[in-house]
Design an enzyme around this catalytic site. Structure first.
Site, PDB file in Angstrom:
ATOM      1  N   LEU A 455       0.831  -1.201   0.000  1.00  0.00           N
ATOM      2  CA  LEU A 455       0.000   0.000   0.000  1.00  0.00           C
ATOM      3  C   LEU A 455       0.868   1.255   0.000  1.00  0.00           C
ATOM      4  O   LEU A 455       1.903   1.311   0.675  1.00  0.00           O
ATOM      5  CB  LEU A 455      -0.920   0.015   1.218  1.00  0.00           C
ATOM      6  CG  LEU A 455      -1.896  -1.160   1.338  1.00  0.00           C
ATOM      7  CD1 LEU A 455      -2.759  -1.006   2.574  1.00  0.00           C
ATOM      8  CD2 LEU A 455      -2.771  -1.289   0.089  1.00  0.00           C
ATOM      9  N   GLY A 495       1.868  -9.182   6.537  1.00  0.00           N
ATOM     10  CA  GLY A 495       2.165  -8.356   7.698  1.00  0.00           C
ATOM     11  C   GLY A 495       2.241  -6.900   7.274  1.00  0.00           C
ATOM     12  O   GLY A 495       2.508  -6.569   6.114  1.00  0.00           O
ATOM     13  N   GLY A 496       1.991  -5.981   8.245  1.00  0.00           N
ATOM     14  CA  GLY A 496       2.025  -4.566   7.910  1.00  0.00           C
ATOM     15  C   GLY A 496       1.017  -4.250   6.806  1.00  0.00           C
ATOM     16  O   GLY A 496      -0.142  -4.627   6.883  1.00  0.00           O
ATOM     17  N   ASP A 497       1.462  -3.562   5.773  1.00  0.00           N
ATOM     18  CA  ASP A 497       0.571  -3.226   4.658  1.00  0.00           C
ATOM     19  C   ASP A 497       0.927  -4.014   3.407  1.00  0.00           C
ATOM     20  O   ASP A 497       0.706  -3.533   2.292  1.00  0.00           O
ATOM     21  CB  ASP A 497       0.628  -1.723   4.379  1.00  0.00           C
ATOM     22  CG  ASP A 497       2.060  -1.258   4.047  1.00  0.00           C
ATOM     23  OD1 ASP A 497       3.007  -2.002   4.329  1.00  0.00           O
ATOM     24  OD2 ASP A 497       2.215  -0.140   3.499  1.00  0.00           O
ATOM     25  N   GLU A 498       1.459  -5.219   3.576  1.00  0.00           N
ATOM     26  CA  GLU A 498       1.859  -6.063   2.449  1.00  0.00           C
ATOM     27  C   GLU A 498       0.841  -7.194   2.249  1.00  0.00           C
ATOM     28  O   GLU A 498       0.539  -7.935   3.187  1.00  0.00           O
ATOM     29  CB  GLU A 498       3.255  -6.650   2.682  1.00  0.00           C
ATOM     30  CG  GLU A 498       4.350  -5.605   2.682  1.00  0.00           C
ATOM     31  CD  GLU A 498       5.739  -6.218   2.836  1.00  0.00           C
ATOM     32  OE1 GLU A 498       6.705  -5.572   2.436  1.00  0.00           O
ATOM     33  OE2 GLU A 498       5.826  -7.348   3.351  1.00  0.00           O
TER      34      GLU A 498
END
Length: 582
Positions: A455, A495-498
């Site tokens: 993102l 994880g995160g925005d992946e």
């Protein structure tokens, strides 16, 4: 005389049949109870092992989250400015504010510090958690930390790499709530920008967080059953977390307390011979209160003085066996009914009742062996029919208990394979499906395509609206991705925005590009959050089998690289790895 003899034979035969019936009933009840006990204990062991794996994964996720926090702080321009220009207070004030915000959002953080590589490791910015609240330490109260190993070891690391200390009692002179408490230190270097790559220059200092070990495990344990016991030891076996607090951190008091002495089966984990063990502990201190335990060794994936940790869960054996009380009562009722029936009706009716009694006995024995019980005389309106119905009820109770255990185990397996925030498949499940797709393509021809999605502007959104907004956006993004893909395709969050999309079948580059454009259009649509219209975007990289690699690792790496190249060109880009080579 003959009549008397015949009566005696009848009585003896009746008594013999009654005795045989009582013995058969007792053995049936005993074997059924023992078999059920063994099944429950084995199921409890499997449930404990699955829970231990989930707990280990959640610990890794917590460590990764702390590393992300450190990365945000160490990469912040104010951190570099506070270290380069210690005399100017603006950058230090900004870092102190950031430290306070992170500590307010994370109650397990005892202390956050910005430590300089110069001036003997002098603290430039420091925020402590005390009983009165968060306190910024300034002036002459700032200390020199250059003589501590974590300072020198962290300064040797590259930008973005995490240092993890040994778990120990914090004896650093300080007034924060973590003094003389079990503490874990995580640190990341702050490097000066050099050329086009930020953070690639000299190490100016480090950001270090002191974490409350007991607080973290208390949060993790909150989702476990209340009767579960948590154990943690280091690579040498020194006990760090134990239900008996007197056994923890013995090395800090000059007397080592080892998990392999407390529970000998864990010696294989400490010596590296096994990765997991499941056992019943009923010796030494557990002679009076035996437990069922599952332990596993978990490697440390960041730079650390520790090589691995030994994590375990235990459950009192009494609690496991407590589930058999209803079964034992039902078995006892069945045995008592069968004994009474044999005593009352054996005389003169032995042959009449032999067949149905044998049917119940055989069904019980088959059930105790794990086989189908077979037909039972359930329609009879006498004691034998009542016995058969009670036995059938007992079977249903056991099946229901086993079904409940299976559902719990499946729920734990689902947690281990899915992202807790979005419910999407996680990396573990994605990698399994990708391996399967590649193997199918190798056998039957065709190809596989992976879309790696990152993102754009997500960090700015998080910084502006806090993590709750970030979590809400990630959920909406996950729903949009699932809505735009087919059910046979896999949408996963790493994880995160992946995010990663695995296409179920081989398609042409033009079709894949069209899918990627469709995803970009969906992700750039505004997101409503608390009266705001949040605007995001995405960069997508694509890797294909066999064009870009022949293994899962190669395909994922190529798609990841293509994504970064697309992001480098400009936000909202789409790129095949094969295009990046040309």
């Amino acid at each position: 005389m003959k009549k008397s003899q015949r009566q005696g034979i009848a009585v003896k035969l009746g008594l013999l049949l009654a005795a045989v019936g009582v013995m058969a009933a007792g053995l049936t009840g005993f074997y059924a109870y023992e078999a059920s006990r063994d099944m429950l204990v084995n199921a409890a062991k499997e449930e404990l092992l699955t829970s231990t794996r989930v707990l280990a994964r959640r610990i890794s996720v917590s460590r990764e989250e702390i590393s992300r926090h450190l990365q945000v702080l160490s990469n912040h321009p104010a951190a570099v400015e506070a270290l380069l220009k210690p005399g100017e207070p603006a950058a230090a004030e900004q870092m102190a504010t950031l430290f306070s915000q992170f500590m307010a959002a994370n109650p397990a953080y005892f202390q956050l510090r910005l430590v300089s590589a110069s001036d003997y490791g002098l603290e430039r910015v420091r925020v402590d958690r005390r009983s009165s609240g968060l306190v910024r330490v300034q002036g002459l109260d700032l200390q020199e930390k250059g003589h501590y190993d974590y300072v020198a070891d962290t300064l040797k690391l590259a930008a973005g790499e995490t240092y993890l200390s040994r778990v120990s009692i914090n004896h650093e002179v300080s007034a924060n709530a973590g003094q003389n408490q079990p503490t874990l230190q995580l640190a990341m270097p702050v490097r000066e920008a050099a050329g086009p790559g930020a953070g690639s220059g000299d190490a100016l200092g480090l950001v270090v967080v002191n974490v409350d070990l007991q607080g973290i495990f208390a949060l993790l344990k909150a989702d476990l059953p209340v009767n579960y016991q948590v154990f943690l030891a280091n690579a040498e076996g020194d006990i760090l977390i134990h239900p008996d607090a007197g056994k923890t951190f013995g090395f800090d008091r000059g007397q080592r307390q080892l998990i392999q002495d407390d529970m000998p089966p864990t010696l294989d984990l400490v010596q590296g011979k096994k990765n997991q063990v499941v056992f019943e502990a009923s010796e030494n201190v557990y002679a009076q209160t035996p437990i069922v335990a599952a332990f596993m060794a978990q490697g440390i994936k960041v730079h650390s003085s520790e090589s691995r940790m030994v994590l375990g869960l235990g459950e009192p054996l009494e609690d496991v066996l407590g589930r058999t009380r209803e079964l034992a009562l039902a078995t006892l009722q069945i045995v008592a009914a069968l004994c009474l029936l044999c005593l009352l009706l054996a005389m003169g009716l032995a042959r009449f009742f032999a067949r149905p009694i044998n049917a119940v006995s055989e069904a019980a024995q088959r059930f105790a062996q794990g086989l189908p019980a077979g037909p039972l005389p359930l329609t009879r309106q006498d004691e034998i029919g009542s016995l058969a119905r009670n036995f059938a009820q007992m079977q249903e109770q056991i099946k229901q208990q086993m079904a409940d255990l299976v559902r719990k185990q499946e729920a734990l397996e689902h947690l281990a394979q899915h992202d807790m925030l979005t419910g999407l498949p996680n990396r573990r499940l994605l990698e399994g499906r990708l391996d399967t797709a590649i193997a199918h393509a190798k056998r039957h021809g065709g190809g596989v395509c992976v879309l790696f999605i990152d993102l754009d502007r997500f960090k700015q959104l998080n910084d502006r609206f806090c993590h709750d907004a970030g979590d809400a956006v990630l959920k909406i993004v996950a729903e949009r991705l699932q809505g735009m893909m087919r059910e046979v395709d896999t949408v996963a969050r790493l994880g995160g925005d992946e995010f990663v999309v695995l296409l179920d079948a081989q398609t042409s580059m033009a079709h894949v590009a069209a899918i990627a454009e469709k995803l970009l259009n969906g992700l750039t649509a505004p997101i409503a959050y608390e009266g705001h219209q949040l605007q995001l975007g995405a960069s997508i990289g694509m890797g294909r089998y066999p064009q870009d690699g022949h293994t899962r690792a190669e395909i994922m790496a190529k798609a990841d690289k293509a994504m970064y190249e697309a992001k480098a060109v400009g936000q909202g880009g789409v790129r095949f790895y094969s295009e990046s080579k040309t």
